[in-house]
Design a protein around this motif. Structure first.
Motif, short mmCIF file in Angstrom:
data_model
loop_
_atom_site.label_atom_id
_atom_site.label_comp_id
_atom_site.label_asym_id
_atom_site.label_seq_id
_atom_site.Cartn_x
_atom_site.Cartn_y
_atom_site.Cartn_z
N ARG A 122 0.83 -1.20 0.00
CA ARG A 122 0.00 0.00 0.00
C ARG A 122 0.87 1.26 0.00
N ILE A 123 0.55 2.08 -0.97
CA ILE A 123 1.29 3.35 -1.12
C ILE A 123 0.27 4.48 -1.15
N GLU A 124 0.56 5.52 -0.38
CA GLU A 124 -0.36 6.68 -0.38
C GLU A 124 0.37 7.89 -0.97
N LEU A 125 -0.33 8.58 -1.86
CA LEU A 125 0.22 9.79 -2.46
C LEU A 125 -0.46 11.00 -1.83
N GLU A 139 1.15 8.87 -9.74
CA GLU A 139 0.62 7.52 -9.52
C GLU A 139 1.19 6.56 -10.55
N GLY A 140 1.25 7.03 -11.79
CA GLY A 140 1.80 6.20 -12.86
C GLY A 140 3.26 5.86 -12.61
N VAL A 141 4.02 6.85 -12.19
CA VAL A 141 5.45 6.64 -11.96
C VAL A 141 5.65 5.63 -10.82
N SER A 224 -3.11 4.73 -3.41
CA SER A 224 -4.25 5.62 -3.15
C SER A 224 -3.72 7.06 -3.05
N THR A 225 -4.64 7.98 -3.32
CA THR A 225 -4.25 9.40 -3.29
C THR A 225 -5.02 10.12 -2.22
#
Lengths: 432, 281
Positions: A122-125, A139-141, A224-225
């Motif tokens: 899980r990664i949050e931007l 998100e794409g990167v 997720s952003t």
């Protein structure tokens, strides 16, 4: 009033027909803004040309999360700041120092070790919601780099076999996995291990990658952003945000000087006689000049800022504040124009004196070199330069994020200088 | 029409006008004749309210001083310098000056067209003035003075530096203005121009009126005698006489006369008589 407008319209028409005057009032400032914007691009101000400035925050603190953070740090698309806390990164985004933050949430490493079941990595931007395009790009990167990491693992059968065995151990210890699923996973891992053994023996990595890709519904990473609304930072969002206010100043200087010279010409060429013989008061004549100068300086400033917005992505922090800055600056330059016209006896004197005075004011006011780079005594001296206050007001609307309250001081100084210069100029201007 | 009474004006140590008084009657061309620096332009400037006299008074048509905008609106001025905007066309120049008099758009257009035709510039109306010859600019300069149909027109050296064709056009226009019932005040240092054109002339020098009257009056009283030159085989004989026609009649009867020349006195002679200097000194 009609006569005042007639004088203003006539002067605007004359200015537009004077190619040299128009060049110095519009194209020269535009060239300055664009040229220095390009020169400074990438240096400070958010680095428009050197990757997206983001923070990477590792809340997982595992070898896997550290490796992924390192991968992002090496990515050419990003300019990574590491070592921030989540709150620190959020604040950096909020004040505009960074465009976004990539947060590797707890469990990232574990999910990375068991990519085939359970929660994905899980990664949050953290991104300003006004920067939708940036959020998508980020998100794409991040997703690409996550998949590339997995892809490398699949490309190395020995490494993959180790991962499979580790996954099998984890599965056997994982009490949350339904009992009915265990034989299926046992079978899958054994089969996969056998296939990888064969591949390793034959040196055929592609077959392994293809086999893994066939696993349906597989989602190893979830990005997720979260919106972090940026507030004005006091720092330019790009180099053009720094150079266009200076361009506006140069445009206003060119307009003021152009109008001052046309006023001198009215006197030297005799047209002022006609204006004075007409049933107009002296105030009508001066008001006509002032209105024309104000309209042109304001129009040039607005046009330059529209170009800055449309072509160079300069997003003013507040359009109403910027409008107030432009109006006050224009009023100030109208006063300067009147004083220059009053003290200049000839057109040549007007040009020479005008440029001399305005360049001096620009020099000590930060119109040429930013005041931050000037010695202390110049910074002190700069308070007498309307250029300094005009620049401060314009930057206040473009990137400093001034409120109307914060604009009061520079605007008051500009109106004060403009009013005093206008009054003195109007008093000294000879109409005979 | 215009009365200037006891005007005095100094610029520093220089006395520009020294107790100058003039009365310009309605419907005439009044010439203000004098050398450069005599005070002609200062007189005009005070007459239209551009300058305030140190003392003295100006009254226009019984309405008072032209320092008041309503009074000034009854005056049209063609300044000595060509007062036009080079980067505007002739039509744009006229339209702009007409707007200063609050003329409606249609009236402006109509008046500009009529005046452009009158000064012979209709075919160049939409060209920028900077491409005009000196004479064309002078004619347009005059047209701009007439836009608001003023009863008093002040022409300050309107033929300075123009070609003969434009000069004739300007003189004809001045006459036609008078014929329309307007009053024209005309300054010049060309004596022959004043002599040809003006109904009345005032000769001024160093800010003072030296003489005023019709050209005939001035020449008759201050110009001195005519000179009749009789050319014979023995040589030329110059005879100063107040009756050149009678003198010629007597002399032509004598034998051996090969030719005669008659020099009548003019305004130059009047000026010479009054100041001891030539008008062009």
């Amino acid at each position: 009033m009609n006569a005042v407008l007639a004088i203003a319209v006539k002067d605007i028409r004359l200015l537009l027909r004077d190619r040299m005057g128009f060049f110095f009032s519009f194209f020269f400032p535009l060239l300055i803004a664009v040229f220095f914007g390009v020169v400074f691009r990438g240096g400070g101000g958010g680095g428009a040309g050197s990757g997206i400035p983001v923070a990477v925050v590792d809340l997982d603190n595992t070898a896997e999360s550290a490796a992924f953070a390192g991968r992002l740090g090496a990515a050419s698309e990003l300019e990574v700041t590491a070592g921030l806390t989540r709150e620190g990164a959020e604040e950096a985004v909020r004040i505009g120092r960074l465009r976004g933050a990539v947060v590797l949430l707890p469990g990232f490493g574990e999910a990375r070790r068991r990519p085939f079941w359970g929660e994905p990595m899980r990664i949050e931007l953290l991104v300003d919601p006004s920067r939708a395009a940036l959020a998508s790009m980020l998100e794409g990167v991040v997703t690409r780099h996550a998949f590339e990491g997995l892809s490398e693992m699949f490309a190395d059968p020995a490494k993959m076999r180790g991962q499979v065995r580790e996954s099998m151990d984890l599965m056997r210890r994982d009490g949350s996995l339904p009992r009915t699923m265990r034989p299926a996973f046992e079978l899958f891992f054994n089969a996969l291990d056998s296939m990888l053994e064969t591949v390793e023996a034959n040196g055929d990595a592609d077959a392994a990658t293809a086999g893994a890709a066939r696993a349906g519904g597989w989602q190893p990473v979830r990005v997720s952003t979260r919106a972090v609304t940026a507030r004005p930072s006091g720092l330019p969002t790009n180099s053009f945000a720094l150079t266009f206010p200076q361009g506006v100043i140069w445009g206003m200087m060119g307009c003021a000087l152009g109008f001052a010279v046309t006023m001198v010409m009215e006197r030297t060429r005799g047209t002022l006689v006609r204006l004075r013989v007409a049933p107009l008061s002296r105030a009508h004549v001066l008001a006509g000049k002032a209105v024309g100068c104000f309209v042109v300086t304001t129009s040039v400033a607005v046009l330059l800022m529209v170009i800055a917005r449309v072509a160079f992505g300069v997003q003013p922090t507040s359009v109403p504040v910027l409008a107030a800055a432009i109006a006050c600056s224009s009023a100030c330059f109208v006063g300067i124009m009147m004083l220059l016209a009053a003290v200049s006896r000839t057109e040549a004197a007007g040009n020479g004196l005008g440029w001399g005075v305005l360049l001096l004011l620009a020099m000590i006011g930060g119109g040429m070199v930013p005041l931050e780079f000037m010695p202390g005594f110049i910074k002190t001296l700069s308070v007498v330069s309307p250029i300094r206050w005009s620049l401060l007001a314009l930057e206040g609307g473009v990137f400093r994020g001034f409120s109307f309250g914060q604009m009061a001081a520079p605007c008051a100084v500009l109106l004060g200088i403009g009013g005093a210069a206008f009054a003195l100029g109007a008093r000294l201007f000879r109409v005979d | 029409m215009l009365r200037l009474s006891n005007l005095r004006k100094r610029f520093g140590q220089v006395v520009a006008l020294d107790d100058l008084s003039l009365h310009i009657p309605r419907g005439c061309i009044f010439g203000l004749l004098g050398p450069n620096g005599a005070g002609k332009t200062t007189t005009i400037s005070i007459a239209v309210g551009l300058l305030a006299p140190d003392s003295g008074a100006v009254d226009l048509d019984g309405l008072g001083t032209p320092a008041r905008a309503q009074v000034r609106a009854r005056v049209g001025v063609a300044p000595q310098a060509v007062a036009l905007y080079d980067d505007l066309t002739a039509r744009e120049n006229l339209d702009f000056f007409a707007r200063l008099y609050e003329m409606p758009r249609a009236a402006r257009r109509e008046r500009a067209d009529a005046l452009l035709a009158r000064v012979g510039l209709s075919d160049r109306a939409d060209d920028r003035v900077k491409g005009y010859s000196g004479g064309m600019k002078r004619r347009l300069n005059l047209a701009a003075a007439l836009l608001h149909d003023p009863p008093l027109v002040l022409l300050d050296e309107p033929t300075a530096g123009v070609d003969p064709q434009s000069r004739n056009a300007i003189l004809d226009m001045a006459r036609s203005l008078r014929d329309e019932g307007r009053t024209v005040m005309y300054t010049t240092h060309y004596m022959e121009e004043a002599q040809r054109l003006c109904d009345r002339v005032a000769i001024i020098d160093r800010g003072r009126v030296l003489a005023e009257g019709t050209v005939e009056q001035l020449v008759g009283t201050l110009g001195g005698s005519s000179v009749v030159t009789i050319q014979t085989d023995e040589g030329d004989t110059r005879i100063e006489t107040a009756d050149p026609v009678g003198e010629l009649g007597r002399r032509l009867a004598a034998p051996g006369v090969r030719g005669v020349r008659v020099e009548r006195p003019d305004l130059e002679a009047v000026f010479l008589h009054l100041t001891g200097r030539s008008l062009r000194d």
